[in-house]
Write a protein that holds these residues in place. Structure first.
Motif, PDB file in Angstrom:
ATOM      1  N   UNK B 241      -4.295  90.751  23.282  1.00  0.00           N
ATOM      2  CA  UNK B 241      -3.223  90.051  23.974  1.00  0.00           C
ATOM      3  C   UNK B 241      -3.239  90.219  25.480  1.00  0.00           C
ATOM      4  N   UNK B 242      -4.386  90.629  26.044  1.00  0.00           N
ATOM      5  CA  UNK B 242      -4.444  90.917  27.481  1.00  0.00           C
ATOM      6  C   UNK B 242      -4.128  89.691  28.334  1.00  0.00           C
ATOM      7  N   UNK B 243      -4.414  88.502  27.814  1.00  0.00           N
ATOM      8  CA  UNK B 243      -4.157  87.290  28.592  1.00  0.00           C
ATOM      9  C   UNK B 243      -2.670  87.088  28.852  1.00  0.00           C
ATOM     10  N   UNK B 244      -1.838  87.645  27.986  1.00  0.00           N
ATOM     11  CA  UNK B 244      -0.400  87.453  28.136  1.00  0.00           C
ATOM     12  C   UNK B 244       0.296  88.666  28.724  1.00  0.00           C
ATOM     13  N   UNK B 245      -0.457  89.723  29.053  1.00  0.00           N
ATOM     14  CA  UNK B 245       0.156  90.950  29.555  1.00  0.00           C
ATOM     15  C   UNK B 245       0.278  90.889  31.070  1.00  0.00           C
ATOM     16  N   UNK B 246       1.491  91.128  31.571  1.00  0.00           N
ATOM     17  CA  UNK B 246       1.667  91.171  33.020  1.00  0.00           C
ATOM     18  C   UNK B 246       1.290  92.559  33.528  1.00  0.00           C
ATOM     19  N   UNK B 247       1.221  92.678  34.872  1.00  0.00           N
ATOM     20  CA  UNK B 247       0.734  93.920  35.466  1.00  0.00           C
ATOM     21  C   UNK B 247       1.610  95.125  35.107  1.00  0.00           C
ATOM     22  N   UNK B 248       2.929  95.016  35.305  1.00  0.00           N
ATOM     23  CA  UNK B 248       3.785  96.182  35.074  1.00  0.00           C
ATOM     24  C   UNK B 248       3.762  96.638  33.612  1.00  0.00           C
ATOM     25  N   UNK B 249       3.889  95.717  32.643  1.00  0.00           N
ATOM     26  CA  UNK B 249       3.745  96.159  31.251  1.00  0.00           C
ATOM     27  C   UNK B 249       2.367  96.767  30.963  1.00  0.00           C
ATOM     28  N   UNK B 250       1.332  96.307  31.683  1.00  0.00           N
ATOM     29  CA  UNK B 250       0.007  96.889  31.446  1.00  0.00           C
ATOM     30  C   UNK B 250      -0.017  98.349  31.892  1.00  0.00           C
ATOM     31  N   UNK B 251       0.734  98.671  32.947  1.00  0.00           N
ATOM     32  CA  UNK B 251       0.864 100.077  33.348  1.00  0.00           C
ATOM     33  C   UNK B 251       1.491 100.881  32.220  1.00  0.00           C
ATOM     34  N   UNK B 252       2.543 100.285  31.627  1.00  0.00           N
ATOM     35  CA  UNK B 252       3.229 100.955  30.525  1.00  0.00           C
ATOM     36  C   UNK B 252       2.296 101.206  29.352  1.00  0.00           C
ATOM     37  N   UNK B 253       1.428 100.230  29.058  1.00  0.00           N
ATOM     38  CA  UNK B 253       0.500 100.393  27.938  1.00  0.00           C
ATOM     39  C   UNK B 253      -0.464 101.542  28.192  1.00  0.00           C
ATOM     40  N   UNK B 254      -0.935 101.647  29.443  1.00  0.00           N
ATOM     41  CA  UNK B 254      -1.817 102.766  29.778  1.00  0.00           C
ATOM     42  C   UNK B 254      -1.042 104.076  29.631  1.00  0.00           C
ATOM     43  N   UNK B 255       0.180 104.068  30.149  1.00  0.00           N
ATOM     44  CA  UNK B 255       1.016 105.272  30.084  1.00  0.00           C
ATOM     45  C   UNK B 255       1.314 105.678  28.651  1.00  0.00           C
ATOM     46  N   UNK B 256       1.372 104.700  27.736  1.00  0.00           N
ATOM     47  CA  UNK B 256       1.617 104.989  26.326  1.00  0.00           C
ATOM     48  C   UNK B 256       0.337 105.367  25.587  1.00  0.00           C
ATOM     49  N   UNK B 257      -0.766 105.443  26.323  1.00  0.00           N
ATOM     50  CA  UNK B 257      -2.029 105.848  25.707  1.00  0.00           C
ATOM     51  C   UNK B 257      -2.665 104.774  24.855  1.00  0.00           C
TER      52      UNK B 257
END
Lengths: 302, 417
Positions: B241-257
């Protein structure tokens, strides 16, 4: 109104005081309208012939080049199709749904007021807020729709990341948000239909379908025409929710013409190009609005 | 009625005169900034300056990133434009200068030369004239989660070369870990990959060459960079789903491991902590950094860096106090607090000694050892071409466009600029 003829002296008096009122109140309104509506339209038409970034002097005259680029632009084609899709869905899904709900909820049945409120509520919500809420709903990792799907045994759903689904999601949210408004229009229309007609029809043995077909629909026709009019113009101007829901993505597949104007004109500092989009949009909107009024709403003006 | 209007007009005039005389003593300097990481520190700098400078009042205002970009052209055309504005240098700044809205501050160059590193300051020079001052530097680099790296059983040293990097991605994916986190909906995160590939392939003069030759953007380094990006994307290294992920939520995904690595700005490190579901994210000591890999046969070096050189410009008609404040703003004394907090890497000489956070210190070292610091392409090429680069990067990675088509689109945008 016009044929409840007033006595001549009173009428003359009315006209005289009317022209004085016009003299006082018209200039401010006319000035504002000229400065904020007429001039910007003219300016957009003017800028459309320039390659201009919105900052420098207006000197790079390019003739019709902006329009050529626009008509060759695939993203703009897609945006135009997307606008047509909104119109199609509004007419084919939203209006019948609104009409059905209106017929169901027009009578003062138990709970009908509560349902009316419930269906009307999304319309009150700002488009931007609705977009953000649904962005979360459609989120593949944390959103409820994907969670439910996963609970049923499916793989995570990334609706807004999928080109085939993203715009469908936008259309769904549009129907969800606006059908309540059209339902309210129809309910208002239904209440103005003479109840005696229904009684007479019932006595004559008309079936519910016949009553709907021959009393409700003709009685509602002014409201239906109005509702279609709102749908058409609303579709052409659709913008806010695109920004907050998809941002035009994925891969610029979910733009409308207005969001295209914003992202490709203003966002890229191509004000001349954006103005050309604006001119096309203006022509489309004006044609639809006046054409529709002339063709279908003519009888309502008098 | 008329008497009433007169009273109102009179009152308004008294008010206007009163406010004008109040302003006559105070010179107001208004600075318009984008609300990024440095917020409390910049307001504090202004407050300190106001306390020691009688008769000058500096006001710092903020605007959201995208809103700022969209509104600035209109703001600049007003007589009431802000005195100091935030800038990413590059093409947008050049357009503002050409339009005549920015002050030439070359007369103060000597003073700024003393405090600012020469490379970032030169980003604010156009045709030998100085128009602004760089304040903060950033670098785009591979930021990885050490725990997940260990889980995937890969060695970060492998990532020095392109093939090694691709190998790491394959191995990681094989171990059931998402190799890369990507905020594809915002597009610019993907253009980091394209930019770095271009830099590694084409070397320092890749952009100037393309800009000055006919059809320069369709030449080999541009097509090849697209081809390499396609090669990378073919491994499907990004989260679902990377095409629909915005920058800030992508930070959250990294932070969530949820993914091992991101090619991102140093600000991503704090961002993933703030935007993680638990508000903590991956702690600093679990974060590792690596430069973008080298490409065999390419003209660029592994020590070439991509990143921002954000700074401030003084607008036309701003009082001389604005320049004076700017001098204070970039002084080591004023930048000390934000350097200590590790919110960004200041462009001011001597501030690296203040940086306590080891990760920020590592980034500061990489920037000061940089053999070539390239500004973000979507800034450097100006908004009209830059955003096409972003579009093209995402489209190539999504398999929607061939590298040749991508290069041609950039060329078209450049020609239509």
């Amino acid at each position: 109104m016009a044929d409840t003829a007033a006595p001549p002296p009173v009428k003359a008096n009315y006209v005289r005081s009317g022209s004085l009122t016009a003299l006082i109140f018209l200039p401010p309104a006319l000035t504002l309208f000229t400065v904020f509506v007429i001039l910007p339209i003219g300016e957009a038409g003017w800028y459309g012939f320039y390659n201009w970034n919105g900052l420098a002097a207006l000197e790079n005259f390019v003739g019709l080049q902006n329009y050529q680029q626009l008509l060759a632009n695939k993203t703009f084609h897609q945006a135009f199709i997307n606008n047509l899709l909104i119109i199609a869905v509004s007419l084919a899904v939203q209006l019948p749904l609104a009409l059905a709900m209106a017929v169901l909820l027009a009578d003062r049945l138990f709970g009908s007021v509560a349902f009316r409120m419930l269906f009307f509520l999304p319309y009150i919500l700002a488009d931007v807020a609705a977009g953000l809420i649904w962005r979360f709903m459609f989120d593949g990792d944390y959103g409820p729709i994907s969670q439910i799907w996963q609970a049923l045994g499916g793989a995570p759903l990334y609706i807004l990341a999928d080109r085939d689904w993203a715009y469908g999601a936008v259309l769904t949210v549009i129907v969800w948000k606006y059908f309540g408004f059209h339902m309210m229009l129809y309910i208002a229309g239904l209440q103005s239909i003479d109840r005696n007609l229904y009684e007479a029809a019932a006595i004559d043995g008309a079936s519910p379908w016949q009553r709907f077909r021959f009393i409700t629909l003709p009685g509602l026709s002014p409201m239906i025409k109005l509702s279609v009019f709102f749908s058409l113009l609303g579709s052409l101007q659709f913008f806010d929710m695109i920004v907050s829901l998809t941002g035009g993505g994925p891969l610029n597949s979910s733009h409308t013409m207005v969001s295209f104007l914003y992202y490709f004109g203003i966002g890229r500092m191509r004000v001349g190009f954006g103005s050309a989009v604006g001119v096309i949009l203006f022509i489309l909107c004006a044609t639809v609005a006046f054409g529709y009024k002339r063709l279908l709403m003519r009888d309502q003006d008098d | 009625m008329l008497g009433f209007l007169k009273t109102i007009a009179g009152a308004a005039m008294v008010l206007a005169v009163a406010s004008a005389s109040a302003h006559a003593e105070d010179v107001t300097v208004r600075m318009l900034h984008v609300n990024e990481t440095g917020d409390p520190y910049w307001k504090k700098i202004a407050a300190d300056y106001n306390a020691t400078h009688k008769g000058v009042k500096v006001i710092v205002d903020y605007m959201e990133n995208e809103a700022y970009k969209a509104k600035l052209p209109t703001l600049l055309q007003s007589e009431d434009r802000p005195d100091i504005i935030y800038s990413w240098a590059g093409g947008v700044m050049r357009a503002q200068i050409e339009a005549g809205y920015i002050q030439d501050i070359s007369a103060h160059k000597a003073a700024f030369d003393k405090v600012i590193y020469p490379a970032p300051l030169s980003a604010y020079e156009v045709d030998g004239k100085l128009y602004g001052v760089s304040v903060q530097l950033s670098e785009v680099l591979l930021i990885y989660n050490k725990g997940l790296l260990a889980k995937a059983g890969v060695d970060p040293a492998q990532m020095k070369t392109w093939d090694g990097f691709l190998d790491v991605l394959k191995k990681t994916k094989g171990a059931g870990v998402t190799p890369l986190i990507m905020g594809g909906a915002d597009k610019w995160p993907m253009h980091f990959f394209y930019s770095y590939l271009l830099m590694r392939l084409g070397g320092p003069d890749v952009l100037t060459k393309a800009e000055t030759t006919e059809g320069g953007f369709t030449t080999q380094p541009f097509v090849d960079a697209g081809a390499k990006l396609k090669e990378l994307a073919a491994l499907e290294p990004f989260q679902e789903g990377w095409l629909g992920t915005k920058y800030l939520p992508s930070q959250g995904q990294f932070g969530d491991g949820k993914g091992m690595m991101a090619l991102q700005l140093n600000g991503f490190i704090q961002g993933q902590q703030k935007n993680a579901t638990d508000g903590k994210g991956i702690p600093d000591d679990q974060i590792g950094l690596a430069p973008f890999p080298e490409l065999p046969g390419g003209k660029g070096k592994i020590t070439d860096t991509l990143g921002g050189v954000q700074g401030l410009l003084v607008t036309k008609g701003a009082p001389k106090e604005a320049i004076d404040f700017l001098k204070y703003f970039v002084s080591a004394e004023a930048q000390k607090a934000s350097a200590e907090a590790g919110v960004y890497v200041p462009a001011t000489k001597g501030t690296d000694a203040f940086i306590k956070n080891p990760l920020v210190a590592e980034i500061a070292r990489a920037i000061s050892n940089s053999t070539w610091h390239q500004n973000f392409l979507d800034q450097d090429l100006g908004p009209s071409v830059g955003r096409v680069v972003n579009d093209v990067s995402v489209a190539i990675a999504a398999g929607d466009m061939t590298p040749e088509e991508g290069a041609q689109q950039i060329q078209d945008a450049w020609d239509q600029r």
